[in-house]
Design a protein around this motif. Sequence first.
Motif, PDB file in Angstrom:
ATOM      1  N   ARG A  28      14.399   9.043   9.533  1.00 43.36           N
ATOM      2  CA  ARG A  28      14.108   8.542   8.106  1.00 43.36           C
ATOM      3  C   ARG A  28      13.143   7.279   8.325  1.00 43.36           C
ATOM      4  NH1 ARG A  28      18.387   7.433   3.089  1.00 43.36           N
ATOM      5  NH2 ARG A  28      18.644   9.580   3.552  1.00 43.36           N
ATOM      6  N   TYR A  31       9.769   8.315   9.340  1.00 42.69           N
ATOM      7  CA  TYR A  31       8.924   8.718   8.318  1.00 42.69           C
ATOM      8  C   TYR A  31       8.337   7.697   7.406  1.00 42.69           C
ATOM      9  CZ  TYR A  31       8.443  11.011   3.764  1.00 42.69           C
ATOM     10  OH  TYR A  31       7.620  11.506   2.751  1.00 42.69           O
ATOM     11  N   LYS A  35       4.534   6.651   6.834  1.00 45.73           N
ATOM     12  CA  LYS A  35       3.949   6.965   5.661  1.00 45.73           C
ATOM     13  C   LYS A  35       3.277   5.698   5.168  1.00 45.73           C
ATOM     14  CE  LYS A  35       4.817   9.325   1.463  1.00 45.73           C
ATOM     15  NZ  LYS A  35       5.714  10.054   0.466  1.00 45.73           N
ATOM     16  N   ALA A  67       9.447  14.216  11.813  1.00 41.98           N
ATOM     17  CA  ALA A  67       9.379  12.785  10.931  1.00 41.98           C
ATOM     18  C   ALA A  67       7.894  12.369  10.642  1.00 41.98           C
ATOM     19  CB  ALA A  67      10.100  11.674  11.460  1.00 41.98           C
ATOM     20  N   LYS A  70       5.964  15.370   8.730  1.00 41.17           N
ATOM     21  CA  LYS A  70       6.231  15.202   7.134  1.00 41.17           C
ATOM     22  C   LYS A  70       5.597  13.879   6.551  1.00 41.17           C
ATOM     23  CE  LYS A  70      10.674  14.737   4.580  1.00 41.17           C
ATOM     24  NZ  LYS A  70      12.121  14.797   4.552  1.00 41.17           N
ATOM     25  N   ALA A  71       5.248  12.674   7.525  1.00 39.62           N
ATOM     26  CA  ALA A  71       4.609  11.541   6.778  1.00 39.62           C
ATOM     27  C   ALA A  71       3.179  12.222   6.726  1.00 39.62           C
ATOM     28  CB  ALA A  71       4.730  10.520   7.819  1.00 39.62           C
TER      29      ALA A  71
END
Length: 238
Positions: A28, A31, A35, A67, A70-71
Motif C-alpha cells: 500500500r 503504491y 502514485k 504495487a 498498479k501505480a
Amino acid sequence: MGRAFQNRKESMAKTAAAKTKVYSKYGREIYATAKSGGADPDGNLALRGLIERAKKDQVPSHVVEKALEKAKGGGGEDFSVARYEGFGPGNIMVIVNCLTDNPNRTFGDVRQCFTKTKCKIGTPGSVSHMFYHSAILAFAGDDEEAVLEALMEADVDVTDIENEEGQITVFAPHTEYAKARQALVEAFGELDFALDEIQFLPQTTSPLNEEDAVMFEKFLDLLNDLDDVQTVYHSAEF
C-alpha cells in the motif's frame, strides 16, 4: 538525538498471517508513494528508499512489482495520509500514521483501539509538537567530519550526526530527506543504508510500569492489526 529512533516498536512478522499483513502495508505504501511521486525509483528517492527497506524486510519482489504496476496504471484506490494523535497508558504520547481510502472508517477503527485500552485520542497537534519530524539515514562508516562536510557543501540543514560502533547516523528535518540522501550518494557512492526513512522521534521518553507496559503492548497490537495503520510512533521507554 540519541538513539530514540530505535525505541519505536516494529511490527514483528512472527506468523504467516503477520507476514502477509506486513507485505500488505508495504504494498500500500509503495503504491501511494509511486502514485504521488512517480513510479521510477531513480526519480523518486522516497520510493527508492522504501523499496530498499522492503527488500531488507524480505518482502517478496512480486509484492513490490504489483504495487508499482498498479501505480503506473492509474485509477485504483485513492489513498490519503491520515494521522492521529493521543495518549496511551502512563500518559505516553502516541502518533498513528495511516494510509486510507476511507477516513471515516479509519478514524473509527483507530479510536476504538484507544477506547479498548483506556487510552485517549487527541486533536491534531496535541502531541506532535513534542516530536521531531526527522529524516534518518544510517550507514557503515566512521568519518563523521567527511559526512558533515559533504552535507554542508550540498546545503543540507543537518540536525545531528552520530558515529557509533562503525555506523554513521544522519538526522535532518523531514523536508531535507531527498537532498540529504542525494548528497550522501553523490559524495560516497551507492550506500547500503541500514536506515533510510522519515520518523517522528520523541523529544523526551518515559518509562512504563509493569501494568501500563502490558496495556501498551495490547494497544500496539490492536493498532498493528488494522490494515490502514502504517506506523506507530510513541514516547514509551522499554
